[in-house]
Design an enzyme around this catalytic site. Structure first.
Site, PDB file in Angstrom:
ATOM      1  N   ASP A   1       3.480  -4.805  -5.011  1.00  0.00           N
ATOM      2  CA  ASP A   1       3.905  -6.244  -4.846  1.00  0.00           C
ATOM      3  C   ASP A   1       5.213  -5.946  -4.893  1.00  0.00           C
ATOM      4  O   ASP A   1       5.772  -6.965  -3.666  1.00  0.00           O
ATOM      5  CB  ASP A   1       3.136  -7.171  -5.940  1.00  0.00           C
ATOM      6  CG  ASP A   1       1.481  -7.301  -5.180  1.00  0.00           C
ATOM      7  OD1 ASP A   1       1.073  -6.792  -4.483  1.00  0.00           O
ATOM      8  OD2 ASP A   1       1.091  -7.949  -5.809  1.00  0.00           O
TER       9      ASP A   1
ATOM     10  N   GLU B   1       1.129  -1.167  -0.135  1.00  0.00           N
ATOM     11  CA  GLU B   1       0.202  -0.235  -0.097  1.00  0.00           C
ATOM     12  C   GLU B   1       1.337   1.312  -0.148  1.00  0.00           C
ATOM     13  O   GLU B   1       0.739   2.098  -0.937  1.00  0.00           O
ATOM     14  CB  GLU B   1      -0.393  -0.292   1.232  1.00  0.00           C
ATOM     15  CG  GLU B   1      -1.535  -1.203   1.306  1.00  0.00           C
ATOM     16  CD  GLU B   1      -2.860  -1.064  -0.082  1.00  0.00           C
ATOM     17  OE1 GLU B   1      -2.577  -0.419  -0.325  1.00  0.00           O
ATOM     18  OE2 GLU B   1      -2.997  -2.667  -0.205  1.00  0.00           O
TER      19      GLU B   1
HETATM   20 ZN   LIG Z   1      -2.561  -2.548  -4.250  1.00  0.00          ZN
END
Ligand SMILES: [Zn+2]
Length: 677
Positions: A578, A514
């Site tokens: 990621d 995030e």
């Molecule tokens: Zn995301």
């Protein structure tokens, strides 16, 4: 809402089936029994980490996909179920919140009464549409439909001004489709053609259920398909919509009216009761022109048919069983490959969460979320922010000026953990014990006006766009904040009793994911305040895009179904997050272990801390999904499937290969890895 909220996964909404009892008690670690030791972790780490779990957890018949997210969502839903059953029973002595959630749920569960009433509760709306006499009335009717939650023709909302994030302005956006995206109407491959034929059959059957004669239903279905195809042709594609500059066209109401002279905007805005405003963001002006063409070329009778269909679609879950089943048959079975409909209680729990989320969520939080969870999460966030700061400082491709701006932005990120500080006030929303459709309609009206009333007001930075039991998380580039609902701060993301390696691989990586969204292809275009403003030197911008292109190309080569590949551009932001998240959570783990004088090579259960970190990460993403879902998500989901979220991330991170003793050139340790952050 018209926002760039970048969520961790779109795949968790309203999916569930069974509770995994072995996890309900809160295990102390990742799942050793999920591992498939016959697979070489250096060849396919995802199948190594998840193989046995995948064999033992087939997709339940009432689901189209099944993963660790769903196991957790199921456990959360069981808690909500208990709360709602108790709230329903309470009687007259209940407080206002308990009455609302209890009666909403109870009315939804009363299938017998809903069947007995037939279409009667919808009749006033059907009559309104039938009585339209003139295309001059279209604006007023569309405004009315929007206010009761029917997604006809276009979207009208409030949202932050991209270039002045402290202001909330009016927003006009494309919309009005019955299929998931414009590409469904425009692609020519055999699967898409077949799906369109099945959609037309679904339209025909739904209209027949509502009373149309067979010939009429057939003709009407064809006219709806033609109308929606017109809207699809005037819509912008999903990849382009990731670029905020392409969906930012602030104009006056008069300028919008000039694009659509045939549409009576004053009547529209008046009927919606929106606060008065001067400027509006028209995301895609071409779409406004398309509406004008449709008004000129489409007979009133076809507009009425289209409105009727979208009214039935939006009400379908509160209509008699025949409508519910027909809706399931197309949207869940044909489109997603789900075999059986979920038990009614699960659907009614989800609808209550959707319509009264902060009333139900408050009770959920009281029951589940301890101060300890919040404290440990905040500590991890601090460790992750520190790691990202160090990572940025050591980047060899970024100039000192841009680094300084990136660090300012990182420092300005605010962290919202668990639940809102101020709960939503539902006191003006009336919920009645025997009025399922009416409750839903009034909830839609409540939400529509709540959203519009923000226009012209300063932005509320305390607001949440996910409910507390949600198994998800998001970064909001216009708020520059990260949001972690209480629902996700549990296994397999966060184990109270587990060692740091496992938790940094799980929730730690998600926090990192995030945070780095603030610096992905979308997020990097917004500054520390959340304004769409370039803070990059041209040279840094070029270096950044080069590195992003590496990731887009790499993921574009990952297969998801026969003949279908990951869309590298659509998933670029998520894949970058990621990759960055995995790296900085690992750095944060190293820092934490060093502070505790522990070594990354220390073993528990036969695995080193480093290996446990990567296993904790991979097992969050274990999943099975139908081929239909894989195909649909490849078109619409900005996230890669679990397999590639895992394998794509580890193969770009050398520490993984070292942890598992891989050799350069093996699939999980390729010669040419990509790296942005
Ligand atoms: Zn995301």
């Amino acid at each position: 809402m018209f926002k760039f909220t970048v969520v961790l996964s779109l795949t968790v909404c309203a999916l569930s089936a069974q509770t995994n009892a072995s996890h309900a008690s809160g295990p102390a670690s990742f799942d050793l029994t999920a591992i498939d030791k016959s697979v070489d972790p250096c060849v396919d780490f995802y199948h190594y980490a998840c193989g046995t779990w995948m064999k033992n957890n087939p997709i339940p018949p009432d689901q189209a996909m099944w993963g660790r997210f769903n196991e957790l969502a199921d456990r959360n839903r069981d808690i909500l179920h208990e709360i709602l059953e108790q709230s329903e029973k309470g009687g007259a002595s209940r407080d206002a919140t308990t009455q609302k959630i209890g009666d909403y749920y109870g009315a939804c569960m009363d299938e017998k009464a809903i069947d007995a009433r037939g279409l009667a509760p919808l009749e006033p709306e059907l009559t309104r549409i039938r009585n339209l006499k003139d295309k001059a009335q279209l604006a007023e009717e569309i405004a009315h439909l929007h206010s009761i939650g029917v997604g006809a023709v276009f979207g009208f909302y409030s949202g932050q001004d991209f270039k002045n994030s402290s202001d909330v302005i009016a927003q006009f956006d494309q919309g009005g489709l019955g299929l998931p995206d414009r590409d469904y109407y425009l692609k020519d491959d055999p699967k898409s053609v077949e799906l369109r034929q099945k959609y037309v059959t679904h339209l025909e059957r739904t209209l027949a259920l509502a009373g149309a004669k067979p010939d009429q239903a057939k003709a009407d279905a064809a006219s709806i398909m033609k109308f929606e195809t017109g809207l699809a042709k005037g819509s912008l594609d999903l990849v382009s919509r990731r670029d905020p500059e392409k969906i930012y066209h602030k104009m006056t109401k008069a300028e919008l009216a000039a694009l659509t002279p045939a549409f009576h905007w004053n009547e529209y805005f008046g009927t919606t009761k929106a606060p008065s405003f001067d400027t509006i963001n028209v995301s895609y002006p071409e779409f406004a022109k398309t509406i004008n063409t449709l008004i000129e070329n489409t007979p009133l009778a076809d507009w009425k048919t289209y409105f009727t269909w979208h009214l039935l679609l939006s009400a379908s879950m509160y209509l008699p069983t025949s409508f519910v089943n027909e809706n399931f048959d197309f949207y869940a079975k044909t489109l997603n490959g789900t075999e059986a409909i979920r038990p009614r209680w699960k659907r009614c729990v989800d609808y209550t969460d959707s319509d009264l989320g902060e009333a139900l969520g408050k009770k959920y939080v009281e029951k589940t979320f301890g101060a300890e969870g919040k404290e440990r999460t905040l500590k991890m966030v601090a460790a992750l922010e520190k790691a990202l700061g160090e990572d940025i400082q050591h980047l060899d491709w970024m100039t000192p000026e841009t680094k300084q701006q990136a660090l300012i932005k990182l420092k300005a990120i605010t962290n919202k953990i668990g639940y809102p500080d101020r709960w939503r006030d539902y006191s003006s929303l009336i919920i009645k014990p025997e009025d399922a459709l009416g409750n839903s309609t009034r909830a839609n009206e409540f939400e529509f006006h709540r959203q519009l009333n923000k226009i012209g007001k300063p932005v509320d930075r305390q607001e949440w766009s996910m409910t507390p039991p949600t198994v998800n998380a998001y970064y909001d580039p216009q708020m520059n904040n990260i949001n972690f609902p209480a629902g996700i701060l549990q296994p397999p993301f966060f184990y109270k009793k587990a060692d740091d390696a496992v938790n940094f691989g799980g929730i730690g990586m998600v926090i990192g994911h995030e945070l780095t969204h603030g610096f992905d292809d979308e997020g990097s275009q917004f500054d520390a305040h959340g304004d769409l403003k370039n803070w990059w030197t041209p040279k840094d911008s070029e270096e950044f895009h080069q590195r992003e292109a590496c990731i887009a190309d790499e993921y574009g080569g990952f297969s998801v179904a026969p003949g279908v590949f990951v869309n590298g551009k659509l998933t670029l932001g998520e894949n970058t997050a990621d990759n960055g998240g995995l790296r900085i959570a690992y750095m944060a783990l190293l820092d934490t272990l060093a502070a505790e004088h522990k070594s990354i090579d220390e073993k528990i259960d036969g695995y080193t801390e480093a290996q446990r970190y990567f296993l904790g990460f991979a097992q969050v993403w274990c999943q099975n999904q139908t081929e239909q879902v894989s195909r649909q998500l490849a078109l619409t989901d900005p996230h890669s499937p679990g397999k590639w979220r895992v394998n794509g991330s580890v193969q770009n991170f050398d520490e993984f290969g070292k942890a598992f003793g891989c050799k350069k050139g093996q699939p999980m340790m390729p010669e040419n890895a990509c790296r942005v952050w």
